[in-house]
Design a protein around this motif. Structure first.
Motif, PDB file in Angstrom:
ATOM      1  N   ARG A   8       0.834  -1.196   0.000  1.00 40.47           N
ATOM      2  CA  ARG A   8       0.000   0.000   0.000  1.00 40.47           C
ATOM      3  C   ARG A   8       0.869   1.247   0.000  1.00 40.47           C
ATOM      4  O   ARG A   8       1.935   1.280   0.598  1.00 40.47           O
ATOM      5  N   TYR A  10       1.696   5.271   0.777  1.00 44.49           N
ATOM      6  CA  TYR A  10       1.468   6.415   1.656  1.00 44.49           C
ATOM      7  C   TYR A  10       2.014   7.621   0.924  1.00 44.49           C
ATOM      8  O   TYR A  10       3.188   7.660   0.565  1.00 44.49           O
ATOM      9  N   TYR A  73       1.751   0.649   5.439  1.00 47.62           N
ATOM     10  CA  TYR A  73       2.201   1.164   4.148  1.00 47.62           C
ATOM     11  C   TYR A  73       3.642   0.732   3.884  1.00 47.62           C
ATOM     12  O   TYR A  73       4.528   0.984   4.679  1.00 47.62           O
ATOM     13  N   THR A 137      -3.095   7.713  -1.034  1.00 45.04           N
ATOM     14  CA  THR A 137      -2.769   6.894   0.128  1.00 45.04           C
ATOM     15  C   THR A 137      -3.755   5.731   0.189  1.00 45.04           C
ATOM     16  O   THR A 137      -4.959   5.920   0.071  1.00 45.04           O
ATOM     17  N   GLY A 138      -3.201   4.537   0.335  1.00 45.77           N
ATOM     18  CA  GLY A 138      -4.017   3.332   0.393  1.00 45.77           C
ATOM     19  C   GLY A 138      -4.058   2.556  -0.902  1.00 45.77           C
ATOM     20  O   GLY A 138      -4.422   1.374  -0.902  1.00 45.77           O
TER      21      GLY A 138
END
Length: 187
Positions: A8, A10, A73, A137-138
């Motif tokens: 993931r 960030y 993340y 983000t994600g």
């Protein structure tokens, strides 16, 4: 070192400095002591202002609410001049302690870039375009080091990255000193 990194994202903005990555008050910890090394992960990115964290939607916590020492993340996507400020070698250590495997930025402050490589802490990659406008983000990302490409698995977009070039063997060896030993430059 893996040739493919997934995780993931960030997202951070421009000019994230080393005091934002690991504020000075946490430099009393010794990263050579495992219990204290974890503290670098706990305080990684704790100095980033809310308007720079989790772009473009405002502040999103970097750490896992279930484990304050690590982050969910694995890849940081940043703007220009990542790691500027002091020559704090603890900055890439803090990110690595939090579980970050790679940072993709438009460009780096050279001292952060060299510290990341010399210690073999994480992979600093440079993007050919402004990714913070295309990654949230994600988002789930895939970095293919062999192809020098980042794929946003969430959106399906792909982006070219600058090849690692001569620093790749140093990162693969785990840092400058292990590389020098492997190459016969050190006993």
């Amino acid at each position: 070192m893996e040739s493919r990194i997934t995780g993931r994202a960030y997202v951070l903005g421009d000019n994230i400095d080393t005091d934002q990555i690991i504020p000075a008050q946490y430099l009393t910890y010794n990263p050579a002591i495992p219990e204290e090394y974890r503290m670098f992960g706990k305080y990684a990115l704790s100095g980033v202002p809310d308007d720079q964290a989790g772009l473009p939607k405002g502040h999103i916590p970097f750490h896992d609410p279930e484990d304050e020492f690590v982050s969910p993340y694995r890849i940081i996507v940043a703007g220009r001049n990542f790691g500027c400020g002091s020559s704090r070698e603890h900055a890439p250590i803090a990110l690595a302690a939090a579980g970050v495997k790679a940072v993709v930025a438009e460009f780096y402050a050279r001292i952060f870039y060299r510290n990341a490589i010399n210690g073999g802490y994480l992979i600093p990659l440079e993007s050919r375009q402004r990714l913070i406008d295309n990654v949230c983000t994600g988002d789930e990302l895939l970095i293919d080091l062999d192809a020098s490409r980042l794929t946003n698995l969430t959106t399906g977009q792909t982006f070219d990255l600058q090849p690692l070039g001569d620093v790749r063997p140093i990162l693969e060896a785990g840092g400058l000193f292990p590389y020098a030993r492997k190459a016969g430059m050190l006993a």
